[in-house]
Scaffold this motif. Structure first.
Motif, mmCIF file in Angstrom:
data_model
loop_
_atom_site.group_PDB
_atom_site.id
_atom_site.type_symbol
_atom_site.label_atom_id
_atom_site.label_comp_id
_atom_site.label_asym_id
_atom_site.label_seq_id
_atom_site.Cartn_x
_atom_site.Cartn_y
_atom_site.Cartn_z
ATOM 1 N N LYS A 141 -2.330 -4.818 10.830
ATOM 2 C CA LYS A 141 -1.707 -4.622 9.592
ATOM 3 C C LYS A 141 -0.858 -5.736 10.122
ATOM 4 O O LYS A 141 -0.899 -6.794 10.545
ATOM 5 C CB LYS A 141 -1.440 -3.969 10.131
ATOM 6 C CG LYS A 141 0.209 -3.099 8.991
ATOM 7 C CD LYS A 141 0.827 -1.931 8.893
ATOM 8 C CE LYS A 141 1.315 -1.696 10.608
ATOM 9 N NZ LYS A 141 2.260 0.032 10.437
ATOM 10 N N SER A 188 -1.853 -3.842 4.549
ATOM 11 C CA SER A 188 -2.690 -3.020 5.245
ATOM 12 C C SER A 188 -4.353 -3.108 4.093
ATOM 13 O O SER A 188 -4.051 -4.191 3.326
ATOM 14 C CB SER A 188 -2.834 -1.447 5.120
ATOM 15 O OG SER A 188 -2.426 -1.431 4.165
ATOM 16 N N ARG A 189 -5.436 -3.133 4.431
ATOM 17 C CA ARG A 189 -6.645 -3.432 3.780
ATOM 18 C C ARG A 189 -6.968 -2.022 3.285
ATOM 19 O O ARG A 189 -7.295 -1.554 3.918
ATOM 20 C CB ARG A 189 -7.502 -4.390 4.776
ATOM 21 C CG ARG A 189 -6.877 -5.866 4.380
ATOM 22 C CD ARG A 189 -7.866 -6.547 5.745
ATOM 23 N NE ARG A 189 -9.230 -7.079 4.917
ATOM 24 C CZ ARG A 189 -9.617 -7.947 4.101
ATOM 25 N NH1 ARG A 189 -8.718 -8.947 3.158
ATOM 26 N NH2 ARG A 189 -10.737 -7.485 3.842
ATOM 27 N N HIS A 190 -7.647 -2.192 1.909
ATOM 28 C CA HIS A 190 -8.339 -1.101 1.519
ATOM 29 C C HIS A 190 -9.242 -1.987 0.540
ATOM 30 O O HIS A 190 -9.651 -2.767 0.374
ATOM 31 C CB HIS A 190 -7.612 -0.496 0.999
ATOM 32 C CG HIS A 190 -6.003 0.128 1.828
ATOM 33 N ND1 HIS A 190 -6.463 1.288 2.277
ATOM 34 C CD2 HIS A 190 -5.002 -0.270 1.712
ATOM 35 C CE1 HIS A 190 -5.738 1.564 2.736
ATOM 36 N NE2 HIS A 190 -4.310 0.930 2.677
ATOM 37 N N ASP A 250 -11.087 -2.776 -2.420
ATOM 38 C CA ASP A 250 -10.426 -3.137 -4.405
ATOM 39 C C ASP A 250 -11.356 -1.874 -5.253
ATOM 40 O O ASP A 250 -12.397 -2.608 -5.446
ATOM 41 C CB ASP A 250 -9.993 -4.297 -4.381
ATOM 42 C CG ASP A 250 -9.562 -4.614 -5.815
ATOM 43 O OD1 ASP A 250 -10.384 -3.616 -6.918
ATOM 44 O OD2 ASP A 250 -9.018 -5.327 -5.851
ATOM 45 N N ASN A 309 -12.826 -5.391 -0.013
ATOM 46 C CA ASN A 309 -11.890 -4.967 1.444
ATOM 47 C C ASN A 309 -11.026 -6.573 -0.092
ATOM 48 O O ASN A 309 -11.475 -7.154 0.963
ATOM 49 C CB ASN A 309 -11.901 -4.660 2.860
ATOM 50 C CG ASN A 309 -12.392 -3.015 2.767
ATOM 51 O OD1 ASN A 309 -12.371 -2.534 2.089
ATOM 52 N ND2 ASN A 309 -13.583 -3.965 3.523
ATOM 53 N N ASP A 365 1.869 -1.853 0.826
ATOM 54 C CA ASP A 365 2.233 -0.717 1.277
ATOM 55 C C ASP A 365 3.922 0.361 0.920
ATOM 56 O O ASP A 365 4.907 -0.304 1.483
ATOM 57 C CB ASP A 365 2.255 -0.253 2.705
ATOM 58 C CG ASP A 365 0.655 -0.071 3.370
ATOM 59 O OD1 ASP A 365 -0.188 0.103 2.185
ATOM 60 O OD2 ASP A 365 1.091 -1.413 4.233
ATOM 61 N N LEU A 392 -3.363 6.484 -2.888
ATOM 62 C CA LEU A 392 -3.752 6.434 -2.437
ATOM 63 C C LEU A 392 -3.303 7.512 -1.455
ATOM 64 O O LEU A 392 -2.979 8.169 -1.098
ATOM 65 C CB LEU A 392 -4.059 5.939 -1.361
ATOM 66 C CG LEU A 392 -5.639 5.467 -0.069
ATOM 67 C CD1 LEU A 392 -6.161 5.671 -0.195
ATOM 68 C CD2 LEU A 392 -5.152 4.503 0.956
ATOM 69 N N ASP A 395 -10.353 7.638 1.115
ATOM 70 C CA ASP A 395 -10.330 6.328 0.457
ATOM 71 C C ASP A 395 -10.153 5.744 -0.295
ATOM 72 O O ASP A 395 -10.332 4.654 -0.681
ATOM 73 C CB ASP A 395 -11.519 6.035 1.778
ATOM 74 C CG ASP A 395 -12.537 6.150 1.189
ATOM 75 O OD1 ASP A 395 -13.245 6.311 0.550
ATOM 76 O OD2 ASP A 395 -13.883 6.118 2.245
ATOM 77 N N LYS A 396 -10.527 6.480 -1.249
ATOM 78 C CA LYS A 396 -10.467 5.837 -2.645
ATOM 79 C C LYS A 396 -9.238 5.787 -3.734
ATOM 80 O O LYS A 396 -8.171 6.386 -4.046
ATOM 81 C CB LYS A 396 -11.187 6.626 -3.834
ATOM 82 C CG LYS A 396 -11.698 6.494 -5.039
ATOM 83 C CD LYS A 396 -12.775 7.633 -6.293
ATOM 84 C CE LYS A 396 -12.847 6.996 -7.520
ATOM 85 N NZ LYS A 396 -11.092 7.653 -7.806
ATOM 86 N N LEU A 397 -8.939 4.879 -4.048
ATOM 87 C CA LEU A 397 -7.758 4.395 -4.352
ATOM 88 C C LEU A 397 -7.633 4.541 -5.684
ATOM 89 O O LEU A 397 -8.915 4.474 -7.188
ATOM 90 C CB LEU A 397 -7.003 2.712 -4.550
ATOM 91 C CG LEU A 397 -6.771 2.215 -3.283
ATOM 92 C CD1 LEU A 397 -7.267 2.486 -2.074
ATOM 93 C CD2 LEU A 397 -6.049 0.618 -3.303
#
Length: 228
Positions: free
Chosen positions: A104, A113-115, A117, A123, A128, A172, A177-179
């Motif tokens: 982070k 943070s990474r998620h 896309d 990612n 946040d 989220l 883990d789905k945006l």
């Protein structure tokens, strides 16, 4: 000293010496390592107005989180165009932080943070914004280039192209883990509120003269929702 700290700054020292002795002015990538790689400072060869960086200058410090440890780095910035954090070492060189070497980043009061896309299926970094009830509100910083008009007689651009910074928001859930993309407006924000609390939220917004479209006001609204 923690092994990550030793590796990280040993890498910086090694790469800095290498860069100082062999300065490849025409080479973009000039070094590589576990925690990142050196690049030459980006010259605006296309003469684009504005900057691809999130922050206007390199004066801010930032914290990177590696496991249980937190390390503070100076001259940290986020390159929106290529979606990465960079540390400016000198006028002609920056060190690009490797995505996989830390968990982070916090810089200038913002946490990243990474998620995954959902649009590009890769990612990337999201800011946040707030955690409320069982959800996170995230923001992705995006960059486009507005092209200048062309003089039809000379076929030359009338002025420089321009970087345009944009923001896209996502929800989220804690158990996913789905945006899901969301717009900051009244209907979208109220859709996140339980039905029996919507009247209270509307009254809160009216009483405090808040806007459903402003980032800081939405934080206040969702913080209030957490108290209901």
């Amino acid at each position: 000293m923690h092994k990550y700290l030793i590796v990280f700054f040993s890498l910086l020292l090694t790469q800095f010496v290498s860069f100082s002795q062999n300065t490849p002015t025409n080479s973009y990538i000039i070094g590589q390592g576990d925690h990142g790689f050196w690049v030459s400072a980006q010259n605006n060869t296309k003469q684009i107005k504005g900057s691809p960086y999130l922050f206007d200058n390199w004066s801010q410090k930032g914290d990177i989180f590696i496991g249980n440890q937190v390390y503070t780095l100076s001259a940290l910035n986020y390159n929106i165009q290529v979606e990465r954090f960079e540390v400016k070492i000198s006028e002609d060189s920056v060190f690009v932080l490797n995505h996989g070497s830390f968990d982070k980043v916090k810089v200038k009061g913002k946490s990243f943070s990474r998620h995954l896309d959902p649009d590009f299926q890769r990612n990337t970094y999201f800011e946040d914004i707030i955690h409320f009830n069982d959800k996170y509100l995230l923001k992705k910083h995006e960059l486009t280039i507005k092209e200048s008009q062309i003089n039809p007689l000379t076929m030359q651009k009338l002025q420089n192209d321009q970087y345009i910074k944009k923001e896209q928001y996502y929800i989220l859930k804690d158990d996913s883990d789905k945006l899901d993309k969301i717009k900051l407006n009244k209907s979208a924000i109220l859709s996140l509120v339980e039905e029996n609390n919507k009247a209270k939220v509307k009254e809160f917004v009216k009483e405090h003269m808040l806007s459903y479209k402003k980032n800081d006001d939405v934080i206040k609204i969702l913080n209030y929702c957490d108290t209901l």
